[in-house]
Structures are given as structure tokens and as C-alpha cells.
Design a protein around this motif. Structure first.
Motif, PDB file in Angstrom:
ATOM      1  N   TYR A  65      28.028  36.210  61.040  1.00  0.00           N
ATOM      2  CA  TYR A  65      27.649  36.755  59.731  1.00  0.00           C
ATOM      3  C   TYR A  65      28.753  37.702  59.268  1.00  0.00           C
ATOM      4  CZ  TYR A  65      23.067  34.809  60.728  1.00  0.00           C
ATOM      5  OH  TYR A  65      22.049  33.950  61.013  1.00  0.00           O
ATOM      6  N   CYS A  66      29.508  37.257  58.298  1.00  0.00           N
ATOM      7  CA  CYS A  66      30.689  37.983  57.833  1.00  0.00           C
ATOM      8  C   CYS A  66      30.299  39.200  56.993  1.00  0.00           C
ATOM      9  CB  CYS A  66      31.579  37.043  57.032  1.00  0.00           C
ATOM     10  SG  CYS A  66      33.088  37.807  56.403  1.00  0.00           S
ATOM     11  N   GLN A  67      30.976  40.337  57.246  1.00  0.00           N
ATOM     12  CA  GLN A  67      30.740  41.562  56.476  1.00  0.00           C
ATOM     13  C   GLN A  67      31.744  41.739  55.339  1.00  0.00           C
ATOM     14  OE1 GLN A  67      30.479  44.156  60.282  1.00  0.00           O
ATOM     15  NE2 GLN A  67      29.370  45.308  58.721  1.00  0.00           N
ATOM     16  N   ASN A  68      32.760  40.906  55.308  1.00  0.00           N
ATOM     17  CA  ASN A  68      33.807  41.083  54.303  1.00  0.00           C
ATOM     18  C   ASN A  68      33.349  40.586  52.939  1.00  0.00           C
ATOM     19  OD1 ASN A  68      35.635  42.109  56.173  1.00  0.00           O
ATOM     20  ND2 ASN A  68      36.339  40.075  56.749  1.00  0.00           N
ATOM     21  N   ILE A  69      33.915  41.159  51.910  1.00  0.00           N
ATOM     22  CA  ILE A  69      33.708  40.651  50.566  1.00  0.00           C
ATOM     23  C   ILE A  69      35.000  39.968  50.122  1.00  0.00           C
ATOM     24  CG2 ILE A  69      34.423  42.798  49.390  1.00  0.00           C
ATOM     25  CD1 ILE A  69      32.066  42.189  47.400  1.00  0.00           C
ATOM     26  N   HIS A  70      34.857  38.833  49.449  1.00  0.00           N
ATOM     27  CA  HIS A  70      35.998  38.067  48.954  1.00  0.00           C
ATOM     28  C   HIS A  70      35.813  37.852  47.460  1.00  0.00           C
ATOM     29  CE1 HIS A  70      36.819  36.787  53.184  1.00  0.00           C
ATOM     30  NE2 HIS A  70      35.500  36.769  53.260  1.00  0.00           N
ATOM     31  N   TYR A  71      36.914  37.702  46.762  1.00  0.00           N
ATOM     32  CA  TYR A  71      36.785  37.264  45.379  1.00  0.00           C
ATOM     33  C   TYR A  71      37.892  36.283  45.027  1.00  0.00           C
ATOM     34  CZ  TYR A  71      40.413  40.627  43.744  1.00  0.00           C
ATOM     35  OH  TYR A  71      41.574  41.327  43.534  1.00  0.00           O
ATOM     36  N   LEU A  72      37.544  35.371  44.132  1.00  0.00           N
ATOM     37  CA  LEU A  72      38.500  34.410  43.595  1.00  0.00           C
ATOM     38  C   LEU A  72      38.868  34.837  42.189  1.00  0.00           C
ATOM     39  CD1 LEU A  72      39.994  31.603  43.733  1.00  0.00           C
ATOM     40  CD2 LEU A  72      37.977  30.694  42.542  1.00  0.00           C
ATOM     41  N   ASP A  73      40.153  35.040  41.957  1.00  0.00           N
ATOM     42  CA  ASP A  73      40.637  35.264  40.603  1.00  0.00           C
ATOM     43  C   ASP A  73      40.784  33.892  39.963  1.00  0.00           C
ATOM     44  OD1 ASP A  73      42.224  35.634  38.288  1.00  0.00           O
ATOM     45  OD2 ASP A  73      43.067  37.460  39.111  1.00  0.00           O
ATOM     46  N   THR A  74      39.888  33.566  39.049  1.00  0.00           N
ATOM     47  CA  THR A  74      39.878  32.210  38.499  1.00  0.00           C
ATOM     48  C   THR A  74      41.043  31.939  37.563  1.00  0.00           C
ATOM     49  OG1 THR A  74      38.384  32.902  36.712  1.00  0.00           O
ATOM     50  CG2 THR A  74      37.372  32.020  38.723  1.00  0.00           C
ATOM     51  N   THR A  75      41.758  32.983  37.144  1.00  0.00           N
ATOM     52  CA  THR A  75      42.919  32.767  36.276  1.00  0.00           C
ATOM     53  C   THR A  75      44.147  32.375  37.099  1.00  0.00           C
ATOM     54  OG1 THR A  75      43.449  35.128  36.320  1.00  0.00           O
ATOM     55  CG2 THR A  75      42.073  34.339  34.520  1.00  0.00           C
ATOM     56  N   THR A  76      44.312  32.993  38.274  1.00  0.00           N
ATOM     57  CA  THR A  76      45.448  32.674  39.143  1.00  0.00           C
ATOM     58  C   THR A  76      45.073  31.729  40.274  1.00  0.00           C
ATOM     59  OG1 THR A  76      45.016  34.589  40.570  1.00  0.00           O
ATOM     60  CG2 THR A  76      46.454  34.925  38.665  1.00  0.00           C
ATOM     61  N   ARG A  77      43.741  31.548  40.497  1.00  0.00           N
ATOM     62  CA  ARG A  77      43.221  30.721  41.585  1.00  0.00           C
ATOM     63  C   ARG A  77      43.709  31.216  42.941  1.00  0.00           C
ATOM     64  NH1 ARG A  77      42.919  24.524  39.119  1.00  0.00           N
ATOM     65  NH2 ARG A  77      41.505  25.094  37.390  1.00  0.00           N
ATOM     66  N   VAL A  78      43.658  32.506  43.099  1.00  0.00           N
ATOM     67  CA  VAL A  78      44.042  33.150  44.358  1.00  0.00           C
ATOM     68  C   VAL A  78      42.834  33.886  44.930  1.00  0.00           C
ATOM     69  CG1 VAL A  78      45.479  34.935  45.426  1.00  0.00           C
ATOM     70  CG2 VAL A  78      46.453  33.432  43.668  1.00  0.00           C
ATOM     71  N   TRP A  79      42.556  33.623  46.229  1.00  0.00           N
ATOM     72  CA  TRP A  79      41.500  34.335  46.928  1.00  0.00           C
ATOM     73  C   TRP A  79      42.032  35.688  47.408  1.00  0.00           C
ATOM     74  CZ3 TRP A  79      36.538  33.215  46.889  1.00  0.00           C
ATOM     75  CH2 TRP A  79      36.115  31.887  46.741  1.00  0.00           C
ATOM     76  N   VAL A  80      41.224  36.707  47.293  1.00  0.00           N
ATOM     77  CA  VAL A  80      41.595  38.048  47.731  1.00  0.00           C
ATOM     78  C   VAL A  80      40.484  38.601  48.612  1.00  0.00           C
ATOM     79  CG1 VAL A  80      42.144  40.414  47.015  1.00  0.00           C
ATOM     80  CG2 VAL A  80      42.924  38.468  45.627  1.00  0.00           C
ATOM     81  N   THR A  81      40.863  39.190  49.737  1.00  0.00           N
ATOM     82  CA  THR A  81      39.930  39.933  50.585  1.00  0.00           C
ATOM     83  C   THR A  81      40.294  41.400  50.471  1.00  0.00           C
ATOM     84  OG1 THR A  81      39.817  38.066  52.129  1.00  0.00           O
ATOM     85  CG2 THR A  81      38.934  40.162  52.893  1.00  0.00           C
ATOM     86  N   PRO A  82      39.674  42.132  49.557  1.00  0.00           N
ATOM     87  CA  PRO A  82      40.098  43.514  49.315  1.00  0.00           C
ATOM     88  C   PRO A  82      39.826  44.423  50.510  1.00  0.00           C
ATOM     89  CG  PRO A  82      38.060  43.044  48.151  1.00  0.00           C
ATOM     90  CD  PRO A  82      38.534  41.742  48.720  1.00  0.00           C
ATOM     91  N   VAL A  83      40.695  45.393  50.696  1.00  0.00           N
ATOM     92  CA  VAL A  83      40.444  46.434  51.692  1.00  0.00           C
ATOM     93  C   VAL A  83      39.275  47.282  51.198  1.00  0.00           C
ATOM     94  CG1 VAL A  83      41.391  48.448  52.865  1.00  0.00           C
ATOM     95  CG2 VAL A  83      42.858  46.463  52.392  1.00  0.00           C
ATOM     96  N   VAL A  84      38.313  47.506  52.057  1.00  0.00           N
ATOM     97  CA  VAL A  84      37.131  48.287  51.694  1.00  0.00           C
ATOM     98  C   VAL A  84      37.253  49.675  52.298  1.00  0.00           C
ATOM     99  CG1 VAL A  84      34.624  48.464  51.918  1.00  0.00           C
ATOM    100  CG2 VAL A  84      35.682  46.241  51.469  1.00  0.00           C
ATOM    101  N   TYR A  85      37.095  50.700  51.458  1.00  0.00           N
ATOM    102  CA  TYR A  85      37.302  52.078  51.886  1.00  0.00           C
ATOM    103  C   TYR A  85      35.972  52.788  52.149  1.00  0.00           C
ATOM    104  CZ  TYR A  85      41.929  51.037  50.073  1.00  0.00           C
ATOM    105  OH  TYR A  85      43.149  50.446  49.828  1.00  0.00           O
TER     106      TYR A  85
END
Length: 410
Positions: free
Chosen positions: A207-227
Motif C-alpha cells: 500500500y503506497c503512501q506516495n502521492i503522484h501527479y500527471l501533468d497532462t500538458t507535458t505528459r510527465v509523471w511527478v512524485t513530489p517531495v512531501v514535507y
């Protein structure tokens, strides 16, 4: 934030799908324990009028044998664009589906639009959201081959062309029963069930705790650093957006054997999580519920919970046998909870009136309130969530005679 309305008597459903059109919430399908889901009867539709707080079951004139009407299912998704609702995926106990269905909320008619391109393999437990007239489908558990997915599909709702989206970056792992939430041009993915041997399914769930987002304009997945501290990983939770913040509620982690009832908020600007504790009584811990936002109110309905939560301390020997028989049993809900993100002064007063009534053990009928206020008060947390359906009905008739503000669901 206040938990305000708490009602029973809605559709008892688990793993269903919902969308909001105006001030109405449309729910589609789902299951209820003890019901046979090998049949291919038409999917049921229930509508919640969020102003009057009344449920209605739609009785449609569609031909029951028509291929344009989806069969009853669970694990599907539904998204809305204007007055059209697009339902995709899901299954009953014998078949998984990948036909696209469209429900017109104005004409109350089903159709199956012609689609082209690379149609996704049948699956359930996937996620879906709409960004700029395109429906994005991610993950799920697909039928052939029988395994988890991490593919991203896009359906252009103007051309009705499916395509597999080629992306860059660190994309989310194989998973199902996660959430996909649109904020601007980004699709945020959180949670879900994976496997150490993914894409295969074994008993080694992760069960993954990370949050991911897809920038649909660049089609790049990002796993942001969470502070900040991250919420525990989970599946079958709900996610919603309000004022630019992403919220998650509930869910289940099999490895920890925990059903959640917490609310966590993610701030995309600061990339921090925080735990939100609204005033009032929250829904009991649950999974596979629906969650929709209408203006400043969040509506949560249905889902399933353990009959009894795991005890924190060892039970007495004489109680153990009976409790052990029920620890792994689940109860399906027919309740409705409303979280007011920006409550009025009247709502705050009603919630505090209930708190006072509980402390002093006062009944509504004994209050020196105008009848209109008693009716309003009757829908503000009138029962304890842990009571059985029979007790709920008995208490309602005893404590709130002639004060019903919502029709019982039939």
C-alpha cells in the motif's frame, strides 16, 4: 468544518460510482452482501436531491434487453461532462466489461457511443477523471491477462478516440482501488492496492503512501517531495477537491487490518499533508463508499465496515468465541453523512444543540423549539452509527414522531 446531517434509509450499496450534476448526486450500481450478482439485470440508478435530502430510485423506460443499458456491476467508474455521464469498466460476479456507456441526465436515456482507437482491456478497480474534455483511465485489475495494470488511457470525448498515453517520469506502480483526482491540468493519484510480485496478484500486498501527479500538458509523471508525515497507505478510500486542496477519507489496509475514518488534506502548493478533525461525529470507519462535493458540502454515503473493530485489549475468555465469529464480518451501510466545509451560524448552533442534548439526555420532543427548528435538528446526527438497523428505526419512531424530513428509501 462540521459534520452536520446524518441520515439512514438510503440505498445500501458498496463499491458503487457517483457523479454530481447541479445539486443532484447520481449513483450507479454497486453491490450489497447476500445478493446474487451473476445476473445481467440493468444497473440501478439512485439520485440524491442534496437540497431536500431525499433519495429517489430512477425507474427508466429503457428496454431491459437493450445492449445500450449496462448490467448491474461494481468496481466501475463514472465521470460527468455537462449533462452527460460516462460509465466505464466494472464487473459482476461472472463478467468484466470495457464498453463505454453514456447516461443523459436530462433525457434519462442510456446509449453506447461509437468509440475508436486502442480500447482498454476490461477491468475493475481502476480510476477515472476528466481534464479538458478528456477522460483519463489509470490502473485497475484487468481480466486478460489476469493482473494489475499501470497503463494510462485517454478517451477524447470530442472524437471518441481511445489512446494509450506515453508518459515520462516516475509513473505510479501497478495498483487498483486507488483514486485519481483532477486539480487544474494535473491528475493526482493516491493509494491503492499493489503487490510485491506485481503485475501478478499474490498475498504480498503493498500500500503506497506516495502521492503522484500527471501533468497532462507535458505528459510527465511527478512524485513530489512531501514535507510532512504522510497518511498510511490504503485502498478503497474516497478523494475530493475543495478550494484547491485534495482530501482523502476512509479506506482499508489489509496488511494492518485497519479500516480508516480519518480525513487527510494535501496542499499542492506546499506539498504537505495535514490531518483534519471536523467538529461533530464523523462516519464510522469504512471503505468503498461514495463521496461527492456540492458547493461547500461533502456527501458521503454507503460503503462497508467491520461489524466490530479489532479490540485494543485481549477479551475475556468467555467473550472471545462470540467476538471472534464477528471480527471478520462486514456490514454494508445505507447512511448519509454531510461534512459542511463552511457551515452557517445556524448549522453550528444545531450541532452544538445536539451535543448538549446528548450530555443532558434530552429528546427533541422535549425541547421548547419551534417545529421548523425541530425538523432541522432531527437530521443533525440523530442516531449513533454503531446501532443496528432495527434499533435505528425504533429510536427514530420513538424520539422523532412526525418529524421526518426525508422519505424512507424504498
Amino acid at each position: 468544518m462540521y459534520w452536520t446531517v446524518h441520515l439512514f434509509g438510503g440505498p445500501r450499496r458498496v463499491n458503487h460510482a457517483a457523479v454530481t450534476i447541479g445539486t443532484n448526486i447520481f449513483t450507479f450500481g454497486g453491490y450489497c452482501s447476500g445478493v446474487d450478482y451473476n445476473t445481467f439485470r440493468p444497473i440501478d440508478i439512485h439520485v440524491l436531491d442534496t437540497v431536500k435530502l431525499k433519495w429517489l430510485k430512477l425507474e427508466l423506460n429503457n428496454d431491459k434487453d437493450s445492449k445500450s443499458v449496462p448490467f448491474q456491476r461494481y468496481g466501475h467508474t463514472a465521470v460527468a461532462q455537462d449533462s452527460k455521464i460516462y460509465l466505464w469498466g466494472g464487473r459482476n460476479d461472472s463478467e468484466v466489461c470495457n464498453t463505454l456507456y453514456c447516461f443523459d441526465s436530462e433525457t434519462l436515456k442510456w446509449s453506447t457511443p461509437n468509440v475508436y482507437g486502442k480500447i482498454p482491456i476490461p477491468r475493475d478497480g481502476h480510476s477515472a477523471c476528466i481534464i479538458q474534455n478528456c477522460m483519463y483511465i489509470f490502473g485497475g485489475f484487468q481480466e486478460h491477462p489476469h493482473q494489475f495494470s499501470q497503463h494510462l488511457y485517454m478517451l477524447n470525448l470530442h472524437t471518441m478516440v481511445w489512446s494509450i498515453i506515453k508518459t515520462q517520469g516516475n509513473f505510479p506502480s501497478y495498483r487498483d482501488f486507488h483514486t485519481a483526482t483532477a486539480i487544474g491540468n494535473r491528475m493526482y493519484i493516491f493509494g491503492g492496492r499493489g503487490d510485491q510480485l506485481a503485475p501478478m496478484q499474490t498475498d504480498r500486498e503493498i500500500y503506497c503512501q506516495n502521492i503522484h501527479y500527471l501533468d497532462t500538458t507535458t505528459r510527465v509523471w511527478v512524485t513530489p517531495v512531501v514535507y510532512s508525515e504522510k497518511p498510511l497507505g490504503r485502498r478503497s478510500h474516497s478523494a475530493f477537491v475543495h478550494n484547491g486542496f485534495l482530501y482523502i477519507f476512509g479506506g482499508f489496509n489489509r496488511n494492518l487490518d485497519i479500516h480508516f475514518q480519518d480525513i487527510n488534506r494535501y496542499d499542492p502548493d506546499s506539498s504537505t499533508w495535514s490531518t483534519i478533525v471536523p467538529k461533530g461525529t464523523s462516519p464510522c470507519a469504512r471503505r468503498r463508499q461514495i463521496c461527492q462535493v456540492v458547493n461547500d458540502r461533502v456527501f458521503i454515503s454507503g460503503g462497508t465496515s467491520p461489524v466490530f473493530p479489532k479490540p485494543l485489549l485481549p477479551l475475556r475468555l468467555q467473550d472471545y468465541d462470540l467476538r471472534e465469529q464477528t471480527l471478520n464480518q462486514l456490514i454494508d451501510h445505507d447512511d448519509l453523512h454531510v461534512l459542511d466545509m463552511n457551515p452557517s451560524l445556524k448549522d453550528i448552533c444545531l450541532v452544538n444543540a445536539w451535543k448538549y442534548m446528548k450530555e443532558k439526555k434530552i429528546k427533541i420532543v422535549d425541547l421548547c423549539f419551534p417545529l421548523s427548528l425541530k425538523k432541522d435538528l432531527a437530521i443533525f446526527e440523530p442516531f449513533e452509527s454503531s446501532k443496528t438497523e432495527t434499533n435505528i428505526t425504533d429510536d427514530y419512531e420513538e424520539n422523532f414522531p412526525l418529524l421526518s424530513v426525508i422519505d424512507p428509501f424504498l
